[in-house]
Write an enzyme that holds these catalytic residues in place. Structure first.
Site, mmCIF file in Angstrom:
data_model
loop_
_atom_site.group_PDB
_atom_site.id
_atom_site.type_symbol
_atom_site.label_atom_id
_atom_site.label_comp_id
_atom_site.label_asym_id
_atom_site.label_seq_id
_atom_site.Cartn_x
_atom_site.Cartn_y
_atom_site.Cartn_z
ATOM 1 N N VAL A 140 0.847 -1.197 0.000
ATOM 2 C CA VAL A 140 0.000 0.000 0.000
ATOM 3 C C VAL A 140 0.881 1.245 0.000
ATOM 4 O O VAL A 140 1.682 1.453 0.926
ATOM 5 C CB VAL A 140 -0.932 0.025 1.226
ATOM 6 C CG1 VAL A 140 -1.830 1.264 1.187
ATOM 7 C CG2 VAL A 140 -1.771 -1.243 1.297
ATOM 8 N N SER A 143 -10.479 9.844 -8.327
ATOM 9 C CA SER A 143 -11.242 10.855 -7.584
ATOM 10 C C SER A 143 -12.418 11.326 -8.417
ATOM 11 O O SER A 143 -12.362 11.329 -9.654
ATOM 12 C CB SER A 143 -10.348 12.058 -7.259
ATOM 13 O OG SER A 143 -11.101 13.124 -6.710
ATOM 14 N N TYR A 190 -4.832 18.428 -10.242
ATOM 15 C CA TYR A 190 -5.308 17.239 -9.527
ATOM 16 C C TYR A 190 -6.357 16.494 -10.351
ATOM 17 O O TYR A 190 -6.305 15.266 -10.492
ATOM 18 C CB TYR A 190 -5.882 17.662 -8.174
ATOM 19 C CG TYR A 190 -6.290 16.511 -7.281
ATOM 20 C CD1 TYR A 190 -5.330 15.788 -6.571
ATOM 21 C CD2 TYR A 190 -7.626 16.160 -7.122
ATOM 22 C CE1 TYR A 190 -5.688 14.738 -5.746
ATOM 23 C CE2 TYR A 190 -7.993 15.112 -6.299
ATOM 24 C CZ TYR A 190 -7.031 14.401 -5.608
ATOM 25 O OH TYR A 190 -7.402 13.356 -4.792
#
Length: 250
Positions: free
Chosen positions: A12, A147, A160
Site C-alpha cells: 500500500v 477521484s 489534480y
C-alpha cells in the site's frame, strides 16, 4: 475464522495517513500481511504499530517516493527479501494536491501533481506487475485511488483533476492488458473524505460541499478502505476495469 484476504501479501502506497492508513488496517483485519509504504517513514511506522497483529501475519513499513523509479525498485527489492515473493495486492493511494486557479497555477505545481499522482501510479503498477507476472503469482489485484474530481472537474484543481482522470484511464488500460495474466485492475473514486488532504480545504468550501452530499456528511477513510478490500479480494473476482464512486450520493 479466516478473513477474505488470508495468506495474501499487500503493498500500500501513501500508507502514512488518510485512506492509505485506513486501508492497511482493514487489509490486515482481513488476514493480509501488509507492506505500508510512504515518503514519511515515521508515519508508516505508526501505521504498522496500529495494525492489530494476529496469526502468522507480518507487517513492515518502507520509505517510498513514488515519483522516483529507483525508490520503487528498492521497495520491491525489500519486499522480495522479506517475503520471498511479490505482493499480489497493490493499492496506489499516494497522492498530493497543489491547488490554485488555472490561470495562476505554476508549471512546477502542475508537474509535481502529475508526477506523483499519475506517473507514480504508473511506475508502481509497471514495476510490481512485472514481478507478479515473472514469478507467476496468482490472483493479482491492483486498486488505484482516482477521484470524483477527475470525473467531474473541480474549481482550483486543474492539475489534480487531470492527474486523477489519468489514473482512471490508466486503470482501464491496465485491466485490458493484465487480464490474461489473472491480474485485475480497478479504481475507486472518493468524493469528500475526511483526511489530512481535505482538512487543508478552506472551511467555507467544505461547508458548501456538504450541501451537495445527500448523506449530509463527509466520508471516513475506513469507508473507502472497505471497498478497496472488497476489490482486492476474491469476492470481486469478476470485477475488472471498474471505477467505483464513493461519494455519499453526489
Amino acid at each position: 475464522m479466516a478473513g477474505s484476504l488470508a495468506g495474501k501479501l499487500a503493498f500500500v502506497t501513501g500508507a502514512g495517513s488518510g485512506i492509505g492508513r485506513a486501508t492497511c488496517g482493514i487489509l490486515a483485519r482481513e488476514g493480509a500481511s501488509v507492506v505500508a509504504a510512504d515518503r514519511n517513514l515515521a508515519s508508516c511506522n505508526e501505521t504498522v504499530t496500529n495494525i492489530v497483529q494476529g496469526g502468522s501475519q507480518s507487517h513492515i513499513s518502507l520509505e517510498l517516493d513514488v515519483g522516483e523509479q529507483k525508490s520503487i525498485e528498492s521497495a520491491l527489492k525489500s519486499v522480495l527479501q522479506q517475503y520471498k515473493k511479490p505482493p499480489s495486492i497493490i493499492v496506489n493511494s499516494a497522492g498530493i494536491t497543489r491547488d490554485d486557479f488555472l490561470v495562476k497555477l505554476t508549471e512546477n505545481n502542475f508537474d509535481d501533481v502529475i508526477r506523483i499522482n499519475l506517473k507514480g501510479t504508473f511506475m508502481v503498477i509497471q514495476t510490481f506487475a512485472r514481478a507478479i507476472i515473472e514469478q507467476g503469482v496468482q490472483g493479482g489485484s491492483i486498486v488505484n485511488i482516482a477521484s470524483t474530481s477527475g470525473k467531474y472537474g473541480n474549481l482550483g484543481q486543474a492539475n489534480y483533476s487531470a492527474s486523477k482522470a489519468g489514473v482512471e484511464g490508466l486503470t482501464k488500460t491496465a485491466a485490458k492488458e493484465f487480464g490474461k495474466f489473472g491480474i485485475r485492475v480497478n479504481c475507486v473514486l472518493p468524493g469528500m473524505i475526511a483526511t489530512p488532504m481535505t482538512d487543508a480545504v478552506p472551511e467555507k468550501v467544505r461547508e458548501k460541499s456538504l450541501k451537495f452530499i445527500p448523506l449530509g456528511r463527509f466520508g471516513k477513510p475506513e469507508e473507502v478502505g472497505e471497498v478497496i478490500a472488497f476489490l482486492a479480494s476474491d469476492k470481486s473476482s469478476y470485477v475488472d476495469g471498474a471505477s467505483v464512486d464513493i461519494t455519499g450520493g453526489i
